[in-house]
Design an enzyme around this catalytic site. Sequence first.
Site, PDB file in Angstrom:
ATOM      1  N   THR A 218     -12.857  -5.359   4.125  1.00 47.02           N
ATOM      2  CA  THR A 218     -12.070  -6.621   3.726  1.00 47.02           C
ATOM      3  C   THR A 218     -12.729  -7.695   2.692  1.00 47.02           C
ATOM      4  O   THR A 218     -13.982  -7.938   2.743  1.00 47.02           O
ATOM      5  CB  THR A 218     -11.505  -7.553   4.912  1.00 47.02           C
TER       6      THR A 218
ATOM      7  N   THR B 274       0.721  -1.423   0.102  1.00 43.05           N
ATOM      8  CA  THR B 274       0.074  -0.078  -0.049  1.00 43.05           C
ATOM      9  C   THR B 274       0.816   1.240   0.002  1.00 43.05           C
ATOM     10  O   THR B 274       0.445   2.234   0.080  1.00 43.05           O
ATOM     11  CB  THR B 274      -0.927   0.117   1.222  1.00 43.05           C
TER      12      THR B 274
ATOM     13  N   THR C 236       2.224  -3.853   7.690  1.00 42.18           N
ATOM     14  CA  THR C 236       3.239  -4.349   7.943  1.00 42.18           C
ATOM     15  C   THR C 236       4.751  -3.635   7.572  1.00 42.18           C
ATOM     16  O   THR C 236       4.510  -3.179   6.484  1.00 42.18           O
ATOM     17  CB  THR C 236       3.390  -5.847   7.323  1.00 42.18           C
TER      18      THR C 236
END
Lengths: 386, 386
Positions: B386, B145, B179
């Site tokens: 999601t 992202t 992450t």
Amino acid sequence: MTISLPPGFAAHTGQIGLRADGPDFVVVAADSPVPAAAVYTKSRFAGPSVVLSRANTSDRQAQAVVVVAKNANVATGPEGAANAAEVVDRVAAALGARPDDIVMTSTGVIGRQYPMDLLRRYLDGFAAPLTGTDATAVAAAMMTTDTHPKVAEAVVAGSEARVVGVAKGVGMIEPDMATMLTFLFTDAEVAPADLDAVFRRVVDRTFNCLSVDTDTSTSDTAAILANGRAGPVDLAAFEAAVDSVALDLTRQIAADGEGAETLLVVIVTGARDDAQAKLVAKAIVNSPLVKTAVHGADPNWGRVAMAIGKCSDETDIDEDRVTIRFGEQEVYPASVDDAGLAALERYMAGPEVLIAADLGIAGGSCTVYGCDLTDGYVRINADYTT
Amino acid sequence: MTISLPPGFAAHTGQIGLRADGPDFVVVAADSPVPAAAVYTKSRFAGPSVVLSRANTSDRQAQAVVVVAKNANVATGPEGAANAAEVVDRVAAALGARPDDIVMTSTGVIGRQYPMDLLRRYLDGFAAPLTGTDATAVAAAMMTTDTHPKVAEAVVAGSEARVVGVAKGVGMIEPDMATMLTFLFTDAEVAPADLDAVFRRVVDRTFNCLSVDTDTSTSDTAAILANGRAGPVDLAAFEAAVDSVALDLTRQIAADGEGAETLLVVIVTGARDDAQAKLVAKAIVNSPLVKTAVHGADPNWGRVAMAIGKCSDETDIDEDRVTIRFGEQEVYPASVDDAGLAALERYMAGPEVLIAADLGIAGGSCTVYGCDLTDGYVRINADYTT
């Protein structure tokens, strides 16, 4: 909804002029000193109101509470301390009370001195007896950025005594106004030591389980005054009534959090102890990714797992023993089919969302209260300059 | 900007098909096992990639790093663990390396199994030798992202050796992709124990001083491989080069934080020790009220005072000894006139804002990196399901 103060308490609300429209000054007083308990912010920048009030309630006795709205009188140095003491002295004189029986509170912008000319002119005309009995009007006068007054009441079972509470929480418009003030008034007769113990337990499981944005105010104050007019009560019934009022106000504050559209309740069970449950519950309720998922009505349990996982010092947490629910629906480790997901999205679009996690360790539990993170929160706190 | 890998490292990037457009698979390998150091997330929900890699680097040696993008392979149970091991085994076989010399990483959505049919089909065609030398292409293939690839390099003073680093941070569009993965490659010759010590110190003052949103990923991994091609180096010069690359990447990640428009740097000095400085600096950089004030270009030092004040266990913090600066301008206890305020607002509208607080206690200090909180952050994380 209008709720009246318990017998033996009277109120004054007025407009000093710190705000252009509406009241910005509140006094609620008993006829004489009564048992009182209070807890205050632990901030290292606590203002002189907190310093004064902490000293004044250390003897577990008080006669009146005072609120000045729109100016927190925080980080104002010796001048701010002298101003707070002057307000306390003058209110006490008008009531015929001792200054050390006054709970002084102040909420609003940080780092500005009170406009003492306005306060002095107003207090010149302030005199006993107080005549107000409407707790809702008191709550309304305390508001700074709240969108509605927050008031709650409960009857102590097996008695005529009531517990009435008022609170202000976070709202909108002025960005520094996140102070939480709450006052409970009761006509139950309760010994000071019992009142203190009950109040600390209740605050710990209600107001201290509340987080809108992780930012702790410099001025937080919660106090209870018990004037004894209704006579003795069963202590367990009294604690239940205090708990009911405090919990009601806690939920009202969370639901009215800055920009909030959804009340978020997080329950953690199966923890090693209650302290671990509270740590994990706060990690979930404070996670920006969880809060934005709730705002988006997204049943994104991966973010809840992440929030539990980041409690990395809690080495007894094992993902293989954890279960996660949204409302009544288990989402981990159970997997949810498409129909279940659609139902979950409808649930999460409602006004209140429950996230429950069981850690599978032992019997510790905790419930905490928060709200979603919205564009409104960002706009309220970014678009307005001081 | 194109930065090449140090000599003796080669790269492969490709598209498995986890993402519709662009690469989602990276391997960077040395010719043989080389000294390596790595640090991993402390999450209690760490995925099998982290579990495997932690074991594989415990001997301070590695040959290759692998990145699978768009699926974190976290909270996937025994099946997820078996899948991670299979990917490691097949990459090792293709490279002619040992499986326990592979650093496996994975980033993306939590709670979904890898599409193993796609991975197996891709790995059937994956073979040595690797031919890529472009570190920027590696960084681009790791992105999920991120809005741009993050790469940095430094020369080790007094040598020919370079340190080249790549990282992915937080970006936009997919909400679970927070992450942080970062890999540093160097041709300096450094003993494993020295490499480990240097890397842990550097990570502690760079990546561990970074917070976009307080949410710790289940998959964070930082690793360095040193193939020794450039021969021995001065260890202090090496640490300076590693620090330079890591700090550069840390700033790139903070500035590209989800929705971020402003890089926020917070420096706390005068603390009891460095740990207290870090605690206070993180309280400031993580405060939603501070972050939104930065977004609104509002020199609201009261919120900085609040954030310092909420470190309530730090009882040696005394508001009378604290000073606060925005950029070079002291704002507390000094008061700023209107011209000064206007200048501050211009400063805060810039691309990078520095907030400095001195606690006046002793010599502890820490610098941390974050970003403003914007409507964009809320939209990224609330609007996509999601």
